[in-house]
Design a protein around this motif. Structure first.
Motif, mmCIF file in Angstrom:
data_model
loop_
_atom_site.group_PDB
_atom_site.id
_atom_site.type_symbol
_atom_site.label_atom_id
_atom_site.label_comp_id
_atom_site.label_asym_id
_atom_site.label_seq_id
_atom_site.Cartn_x
_atom_site.Cartn_y
_atom_site.Cartn_z
ATOM 1 N N LEU A 16 3.186 43.847 7.956
ATOM 2 C CA LEU A 16 2.579 43.937 9.279
ATOM 3 C C LEU A 16 1.977 45.320 9.515
ATOM 4 C CD1 LEU A 16 2.061 42.674 12.084
ATOM 5 C CD2 LEU A 16 4.306 43.536 12.767
ATOM 6 N N SER A 17 2.712 46.363 9.145
ATOM 7 C CA SER A 17 2.187 47.716 9.367
ATOM 8 C C SER A 17 0.981 47.991 8.470
ATOM 9 C CB SER A 17 3.270 48.773 9.151
ATOM 10 O OG SER A 17 3.729 48.758 7.820
ATOM 11 N N ALA A 18 1.014 47.501 7.232
ATOM 12 C CA ALA A 18 -0.128 47.688 6.329
ATOM 13 C C ALA A 18 -1.346 46.935 6.846
ATOM 14 C CB ALA A 18 0.227 47.230 4.919
ATOM 15 N N ALA A 19 -1.123 45.713 7.328
ATOM 16 C CA ALA A 19 -2.240 44.921 7.866
ATOM 17 C C ALA A 19 -2.812 45.568 9.125
ATOM 18 C CB ALA A 19 -1.774 43.500 8.162
ATOM 19 N N MET A 20 -1.940 46.069 9.997
ATOM 20 C CA MET A 20 -2.417 46.712 11.225
ATOM 21 C C MET A 20 -3.202 47.986 10.918
ATOM 22 S SD MET A 20 0.790 46.145 13.839
ATOM 23 C CE MET A 20 0.193 47.390 14.928
ATOM 24 N N LEU A 21 -2.722 48.774 9.965
ATOM 25 C CA LEU A 21 -3.441 50.002 9.606
ATOM 26 C C LEU A 21 -4.823 49.667 9.060
ATOM 27 C CD1 LEU A 21 -3.139 53.115 9.492
ATOM 28 C CD2 LEU A 21 -2.423 52.836 7.117
ATOM 29 N N LEU A 22 -4.908 48.628 8.242
ATOM 30 C CA LEU A 22 -6.198 48.240 7.676
ATOM 31 C C LEU A 22 -7.115 47.654 8.749
ATOM 32 C CD1 LEU A 22 -7.971 47.965 5.171
ATOM 33 C CD2 LEU A 22 -6.930 45.742 4.769
ATOM 34 N N LEU A 23 -6.589 46.755 9.573
ATOM 35 C CA LEU A 23 -7.417 46.100 10.581
ATOM 36 C C LEU A 23 -7.822 47.025 11.724
ATOM 37 C CD1 LEU A 23 -5.581 42.663 10.749
ATOM 38 C CD2 LEU A 23 -7.804 43.142 9.697
ATOM 39 N N LEU A 24 -6.922 47.889 12.149
ATOM 40 C CA LEU A 24 -7.202 48.745 13.301
ATOM 41 C C LEU A 24 -7.862 50.074 12.939
ATOM 42 C CD1 LEU A 24 -3.891 48.160 15.300
ATOM 43 C CD2 LEU A 24 -6.113 47.052 15.627
ATOM 44 N N ASN A 25 -7.570 50.587 11.733
ATOM 45 C CA ASN A 25 -8.105 51.900 11.354
ATOM 46 C C ASN A 25 -8.981 51.860 10.116
ATOM 47 O OD1 ASN A 25 -6.706 53.009 13.454
ATOM 48 N ND2 ASN A 25 -5.095 53.904 12.226
ATOM 49 N N GLY A 26 -9.037 50.713 9.442
ATOM 50 C CA GLY A 26 -9.824 50.622 8.226
ATOM 51 C C GLY A 26 -9.256 51.414 7.068
#
Length: 136
Positions: A16-26
């Motif tokens: 979840l944290s890896a996906a959020m970092l990628l989706l929200l911050n690229g």
């Protein structure tokens, strides 16, 4: 099944944290890249620092919720740990990333470079275990 729940929860939180970092911050959640980013202050510095602080706060949060610290067993002394840390740092630079960047994010994106890197990580780990068993 109860013995696997903490690992399952941890894996879900990492994903979840890896996906959020990628989706929200690229950004890819490769820890070696985030740590290297701290040496280059700029607009990403705050996000990198926040992500890494979250990693450091994981064990105290676990202790707060579970009522005890996570069980860890480290058998090597400080010199061995220091050498191992230097080798890991060298390897992450040589491999253009670490297990979190390649294994968690790269595999999820089906990156050919990450697939090869993870296969090398696994082979090296298996070879190390086999050699250590023969040596002992």
């Amino acid at each position: 099944m109860d013995a696997y729940l903490p690992a399952l929860g941890g894996g879900l939180l990492i994903g979840l944290s890896a996906a959020m970092l990628l989706l929200l911050n690229g950004r890819i959640a490769g820890i070696s890249g985030l740590v290297a980013g701290l040496a280059r202050p700029g607009e990403r510095w705050v996000a990198d620092a926040a992500f890494l602080i979250g990693l450091v706060l994981g064990p105290p949060l676990f202790a707060l919720l579970a009522g005890h610290w996570p069980v860890m067993r480290i058998e090597g002394g400080w010199p061995v740990l220091a050498i191992a840390g230097l080798l890991v740092g060298f390897g992450t630079r040589l491999g253009s990333g670490c297990t979190s960047g390649h294994g968690v994010c790269g595999l999820a994106r089906l990156s050919p470079r990450s697939i090869v890197a993870v296969l090398v990580f696994l082979a090296a780990g298996m070879l190390t275990v086999a050699l250590m068993r023969v040596a002992s």
